[in-house]
Design an enzyme around this catalytic site. Structure first.
Site, PDB file in Angstrom:
ATOM      1  N   ASP A 192      24.620  88.644  66.123  1.00  0.00           N
ATOM      2  CA  ASP A 192      24.242  87.312  66.607  1.00  0.00           C
ATOM      3  C   ASP A 192      24.148  87.386  68.122  1.00  0.00           C
ATOM      4  OD1 ASP A 192      23.824  84.636  67.053  1.00  0.00           O
ATOM      5  OD2 ASP A 192      25.793  83.967  66.395  1.00  0.00           O
ATOM      6  N   GLN A 215      29.142  76.869  68.066  1.00  0.00           N
ATOM      7  CA  GLN A 215      27.856  76.259  67.739  1.00  0.00           C
ATOM      8  C   GLN A 215      27.856  74.774  68.094  1.00  0.00           C
ATOM      9  OE1 GLN A 215      25.076  77.715  66.788  1.00  0.00           O
ATOM     10  NE2 GLN A 215      25.920  79.770  66.578  1.00  0.00           N
ATOM     11  N   CYS A 227      18.670  82.918  67.913  1.00  0.00           N
ATOM     12  CA  CYS A 227      18.355  81.590  68.428  1.00  0.00           C
ATOM     13  C   CYS A 227      17.064  81.591  69.225  1.00  0.00           C
ATOM     14  CB  CYS A 227      19.496  81.047  69.284  1.00  0.00           C
ATOM     15  SG  CYS A 227      19.897  82.082  70.721  1.00  0.00           S
TER      16      CYS A 227
END
Length: 408
Positions: free
Chosen positions: A338, A229, A365
């Site tokens: 994810d 990240q 995202c």
């Protein structure tokens, strides 16, 4: 080139669209306008008129500014430059930080309604850091131009823009970034600052080195060019968010729990830390180096395993071959996913839904990709039970969401 390309128009900007652009209309036609804010009147130059349904344009002058407009946090990306010479990566830098989050909220709720079929509000939560949204990027990729100079790409282009500063980057990244140096023959220069060991460069495709990232009291090893990240507080924020998103009443540590697109094991470790060392969880990741690191990062959990595989192939094979005992463990299981920006997609959603896990925690995202996948899950008997959003990318249009879905 169409007859409108290069022409300038005065436009009333009405709302925000996904992708960091605003929306206006000209004689009934939609015009997507960059570097504007809803509520403004701007003069914009048409850059694309090849689509019958819409045009694209770049703001060249603000005639009636929004009260939310501020001096851009990065002069190299701001209105003082011709749009073609504006550095990319800070497309919301001219907008007051609180209003950035409001626009991101609008994009999320609109996507959920249009593509997910649900009406749900959300608050975009701030992360710890500078109040103007600078100083957070622990990783910056710079590109090398034909003369060996480096810089980011121009907005919506692959043309290298040389810059004097990197205000979104952490102080450590800014200190070592070799902005004035030349790197002839190379293509990229990556600058990164892991949470352990100080900032460093990766020049071109040099051999990977192992770095350490610390999240709370836990350390993770990974390749220096591997995925982590970008916001300095993001890993901690997502660890906490995923731990809180899991419904205790639906979690069974002995079930077949999954961490899909698991990287180096960050979210699998979040699950293990919350529910104990005997937690059974399989993390699946296509990058072999990341999986190797995940195996080491998860070694203290006796029920944890790391698999190198493409998620869509692995989950489809599992859905097709699982016996009744395995299906029973899956029905009691929790799935963390994810996926990359494009989302999980129909093949993965179909396979997960066929296994009927008790709950899903989806980290996204991209709000449109998330909403589309939510729509697919809803068609297969799941509903959104919880949704939070986080401003992991201040001064850009990007936003992260963490969603819990449960069987209806």
């Amino acid at each position: 080139m169409g007859e409108m390309q290069g022409r300038e128009l005065e436009l009333e900007v009405t709302n925000v669209a996904h992708g960091g652009i605003s929306v206006a209309r000209h004689d009934g036609r939609v015009v997507f306008v960059s570097d504007a804010i809803p509520g403004e009147r701007v003069r914009a130059r048409i850059t694309e008129d090849s689509k019958k349904s819409f045009w694209r344009a770049e703001t060249v002058a603000v005639l009636e500014p929004s009260p939310h407009r501020r001096e851009h946090v990065w002069a190299a990306a701001g209105p003082g430059r011709d749009p073609r010479d504006r550095a990319g990566g800070a497309e919301f830098g001219h907008i007051e930080i609180g209003h950035q989050r409001e626009l991101k909220r609008q994009v999320i709720t609109d996507a959920l309604s249009r593509f997910g079929g649900i009406t749900r509000d959300v608050v975009v939560e701030a992360l710890p850091g500078e109040p103007d949204g600078t100083g957070w990027r622990t990783r910056v990729r710079l590109h090398v131009d034909e003369d060996g100079g480096i810089g980011p790409y121009a907005a919506r282009s692959h043309r290298v823009i040389r810059v004097a500063d990197l205000p979104l980057a952490t102080p450590g990244v800014r200190e070592v970034a070799p902005l004035g140096d030349r790197f002839p023959g190379e293509q990229t220069v990556d600058v990164l600052e892991p949470s352990v060991g100080g900032a460093r460069l990766i020049i071109g495709t040099q051999k990977p080195l192992t770095i350490t990232e610390r999240v709370g009291e836990r350390e993770f090893t990974l390749d220096d060019g591997g995925f982590w990240q970008v916001h300095r507080a993001a890993a901690t924020t997502l660890t906490d968010a995923v731990q809180h998103a899991i419904d205790d009443a639906l979690f069974d540590p002995r079930a077949h729990n999954l961490d899909l697109y698991g990287g180096v094991g960050l979210l699998a470790a979040a699950v293990g830390d919350r529910f104990g060392s005997a937690t059974r969880i399989t993390t699946v990741e296509s990058d072999a180096a990341a999986t190797e690191h995940a195996g080491r990062n998860l070694v203290e959990w006796v029920g944890a395993s790391a698999v190198t595989a493409r998620v869509e192939r692995w989950i489809t094979a599992l859905a097709g071959s699982a016996g009744e005992g395995e299906r029973e463990r899956m029905r009691a299981g929790t799935v963390i996913l994810d996926p990359p920006r494009a989302g999980a997609g129909a093949v993965v959603v179909e396979a997960i839904a066929a296994l009927q896990p008790a709950q899903l925690v989806y980290v996204a995202c991209d709000p449109v990709a998330l909403a589309r996948d939510i729509g697919l899950f809803r068609e297969r008997g799941y509903e959104v039970d919880d949704l939070r959003a986080f401003d992991l990318f201040p001064n850009t249009h990007h936003v992260e969401a963490v969603t819990r879905l449960v069987r209806a």
